[in-house]
Scaffold this active site. Structure first.
Site, short mmCIF file in Angstrom:
data_model
loop_
_atom_site.label_atom_id
_atom_site.label_comp_id
_atom_site.label_asym_id
_atom_site.label_seq_id
_atom_site.Cartn_x
_atom_site.Cartn_y
_atom_site.Cartn_z
N LYS A 27 22.15 51.87 86.76
CA LYS A 27 21.21 52.33 85.72
C LYS A 27 21.65 53.69 85.18
O LYS A 27 21.65 53.92 83.97
CB LYS A 27 19.79 52.40 86.31
CG LYS A 27 19.19 51.03 86.54
CD LYS A 27 17.95 51.03 87.41
CE LYS A 27 17.50 49.59 87.67
NZ LYS A 27 16.43 49.47 88.65
N ASP A 54 9.34 50.25 83.46
CA ASP A 54 9.47 48.96 84.15
C ASP A 54 8.44 47.96 83.64
O ASP A 54 8.55 46.76 83.90
CB ASP A 54 9.22 49.16 85.66
CG ASP A 54 10.53 49.20 86.45
OD1 ASP A 54 11.53 48.68 85.93
OD2 ASP A 54 10.53 49.76 87.56
N GLN A 114 12.29 53.13 92.15
CA GLN A 114 13.04 51.98 92.64
C GLN A 114 12.34 51.37 93.86
O GLN A 114 12.01 52.07 94.82
CB GLN A 114 14.47 52.42 93.01
CG GLN A 114 15.39 51.28 93.39
CD GLN A 114 15.70 50.34 92.23
OE1 GLN A 114 16.01 50.79 91.12
NE2 GLN A 114 15.61 49.04 92.46
#
Ligand code: NAP
Length: 309
Positions: free
Chosen positions: A52, A119, A96
């Site tokens: 990422k 997200d 995460q």
């Protein structure tokens, strides 16, 4: 031969489209900013985060990786998220998963400001998805739609069957397909006669987490099959069965000691489908691409009308 839904090509197209948008934001005052919170030392998570951060770098997005220790408490992580919520130059916050067991993951995800929830997991944004309002969409499901559309697979009027009802893939994928005017069926582990239900799908999305489970008898001839599954197989016998002892695949297995397999049987899908996404190289590359889209879109919204989601 069926058409291959090439996720790497679609990812590159999306990245190329994002570059001028990032440049325009830089011209306006600053690059988009993404904060990635990686708790502890989970090896797979560390690889995801590295990818990422690298993609941010490729695009000119400013990224910040925050790596609190494994023994962080819920209260400490909440304070960290709150600080990121307040920072003007941070447009996206990604925590995460998985988090260590002592941390209340639900509370942490709820604490991320919905406008920075790149997200698309916050209930506020899930509600916006259901209502069809603009907001960050969950990255993998949004990637599935891009993969279909950008390969000219019509969705409107089609029968779509989604196997899997998780909050991060199955449910949002089904909702996005519905918004694209498909007639959608969601299946799960209690669905009776799953192969027959799947065979109704002009579009079949497999988001299960079971290597090679979707065999030929699940696939309507000519269907578009999207394989979301990412299963790391380290059992040689299982790998040999799934890959029909393919010399090439088994050599790759022997070299690494494992192989990545989707939820769809890789041989049957070639025989039955009209189009399919391979694993690797199908849906996977789009998850990060859509994270970048969400980050840039968040920066555009925040730099135009600060405080508006
Ligand atoms: P999950 O939370 O474990 O959900 C799996 C779903 O599959 C559940 O709804 C479950 O049904 C259903 N299921 C399990 N066994 C089944 C069976 N025998 N028959 C029918 N349905 C069955 O998994 P997830 O997070 O959605 O992920 C699914 C897969 O996608 C995994 O392989 C994951 O690694 C992969 N993934 C890939 C990406 C990517 O970027 N490519 C991103 C996210 C996830 P119940 O609800 O009834 O238990």
């Amino acid at each position: 031969m069926p058409r291959i839904l090439d996720g790497n090509r679609v990812r590159d197209d999306i990245k190329n489209e994002l570059k001028p948008r990032v440049d325009a934001l830089i011209q306006k005052g600053r690059p988009p900013g993404l904060a990635v919170v990686l708790v502890g030392s989970h090896p797979a998570s560390a690889i995801y985060v590295r990818n990422k951060i690298k993609t941010c770098h490729d695009l000119g997005i400013r990224s910040e990786s925050i790596t609190p220790p494994d023994n962080i408490t819920t209260a400490e992580l909440l304070a960290l998220v709150e600080e990121l919520n307040q920072r003007e130059e941070i447009d996206g916050i990604l925590v995460q998963l998985p988090l260590p067991p002592q941390v209340d993951a639900k509370r942490i995800l709820l604490a991320v400001s919905p406008e920075k929830d790149v997200d698309g997991f916050h209930p506020f944004n899930v509600g916006a998805l259901v209502a069809g309002l603009p907001a960050p969409r969950a990255c993998t499901p949004a990637g599935i739609i891009e993969l279909l559309k950008r390969n000219g697979i019509g969705i409107a009027g089609k029968r779509a069957v989604v196997v899997g009802r998780s909050d991060i893939v199955g449910k949002p994928a089904a909702m996005l397909l519905l918004h694209e005017h498909a007639t959608v069926t969601i299946c799960h582990s209690k669905t009776p006669d799953l192969p027959a239900v799947c065979r109704e799908g002009d579009i079949l999305v497999a988001a299960i987490g079971r290597a090679g489970m979707i065999t030929g008898d699940f696939i309507k001839p000519g269907a578009a099959v999207v394989d979301v599954g990412t299963n790391h197989i380290d059992n040689r016998e299982q790998a040999a069965r799934i890959f029909r002892n393919s010399a090439e695949k088994m050599a790759a297995f022997d070299k690494k000691g494992s192989v990545l397999v989707g939820d769809v049987d890789p041989f049957d899908v070639v025989e039955r489908a009209g189009a399919y996404s391979p694993v690797p190289g199908g849906v996977g590359p789009l998850t990060i691409a859509m994270l970048m889209v969400n980050t840039v879109s968040s920066a555009e919204r925040r730099m135009t009308v600060p405080g508006i989601c």
